[in-house]
Design an enzyme around this catalytic site. Structure first.
Site, PDB file in Angstrom:
ATOM      1  N   GLU A  49       0.794  -1.298  -0.080  1.00  0.00           N
ATOM      2  CA  GLU A  49       0.009  -0.110  -0.038  1.00  0.00           C
ATOM      3  C   GLU A  49       0.989   1.318   0.002  1.00  0.00           C
ATOM      4  OE1 GLU A  49      -3.223   1.788   3.031  1.00  0.00           O
ATOM      5  OE2 GLU A  49      -3.217  -0.234   2.790  1.00  0.00           O
ATOM      6  N   ASP A  60      -5.389  11.152   8.237  1.00  0.00           N
ATOM      7  CA  ASP A  60      -3.876  10.500   8.603  1.00  0.00           C
ATOM      8  C   ASP A  60      -3.616  10.791  10.387  1.00  0.00           C
ATOM      9  OD1 ASP A  60      -3.725   9.016   6.537  1.00  0.00           O
ATOM     10  OD2 ASP A  60      -2.640  10.497   5.595  1.00  0.00           O
TER      11      ASP A  60
END
Length: 263
Positions: A49, A60
């Site tokens: 990923e 995030d």
């Protein structure tokens, strides 16, 4: 059949769960990031990923935000991210690569151009966290027409009313976010994750892979045991942020992969 589909078919035949490793493209700089990515398949990673750095990464946590900032400060671009994948494909044509990020850089480049370049570079799937199912015409459907999987996130707040919309145009696998909140915020617990994974699997034939909050081989094993695989991101990115060499990062990743494969 994409590389992602083939990967899960192979793992099922081997009786193994998938180990997915997240790294931020260009962190801490292009050369070291490329070197780390090239070592991931040998370390036991089934699916890579690859984060696309963005200036406003709302999903995030601090660890991955800092990774994106390091990458951007050192000149990482979408083009350089595609180039890392091209470098990988020179030596590895089997390991799937999923690009994870936000829609803005793709929109700025142009969807048609991006999809053509992503396919040419060797990207197999996309996770675009700020495009909900209501916007499938923007990128999801064109991506699938271009032969890329579009992987959707399900979360603890994805109830039975919302789940069908999340699954409708998803392909490759479903990414179940094990905790509410941002990346790296808390530890995932298999006992909490298992019921939701089972609920999702009742609604789809796609593999369900669990991410967020997995930091150790033991956690990778316990989470993978109740799903079709697990994703580790922040723990790996922390090693990179600490200045570890590509070989040291790969050695750490190998312990996580071994944990997941024991499940």
């Amino acid at each position: 059949m994409t590389r992602i589909d083939s990967c899960f078919e192979r793992l099922r035949g081997e009786g193994k769960k998938a180990f997915v490793a997240y790294v931020m493209a260009g962190d801490p700089d292009y050369e070291r990031s490329r070197d780390i990515v090239l070592k991931l398949p040998e370390a036991g990673v089934d699916i890579i990923e690859l984060g696309l750095p963005f200036t406003d990464p709302m999903a995030d946590g601090p660890t991955i935000q800092r990774a994106g900032q390091r990458a951007l400060e050192n000149g990482q671009t979408l083009e350089k991210t595609l180039q890392i994948v091209r470098e990988l494909r020179k030596q590895d044509d089997r390991t799937p690569v999923v690009m994870m990020g936000y829609y803005n850089p793709i929109y700025s480049r142009g969807v048609d151009r991006f999809l053509a370049e992503a396919k040419e570079a060797g990207i197999d799937g996309l996770i675009i966290v700020d495009l909900p199912p209501e916007e499938d015409d923007e990128l999801c459907l064109p991506a699938q027409e271009a032969g890329l999987n579009f992987i959707r996130l399900a979360t603890p707040t994805t109830d039975s009313k919302r789940l069908p919309a999340v699954l409708k145009n998803t392909s490759g696998f479903v990414y179940y976010v094990s905790i509410t909140g941002i990346t790296g915020a808390a530890a995932a617990e298999a006992v909490d994750v298992a019921p939701d994974v089972a609920r999702i699997k009742e609604a789809t034939d796609l593999p369900v892979v669990v991410g967020f909050g997995i930091r150790s081989p033991e956690a990778a094993e316990s989470i993978a045991a109740v799903a079709d695989g697990c994703v580790v991101g922040s723990a790996i990115v922390s090693e990179i942020g600490a200045g570890k060499s590509a070989d040291e990062v790969a050695a750490f990743v190998a312990t996580l992969a071994e944990g997941a494969h024991r499940a």
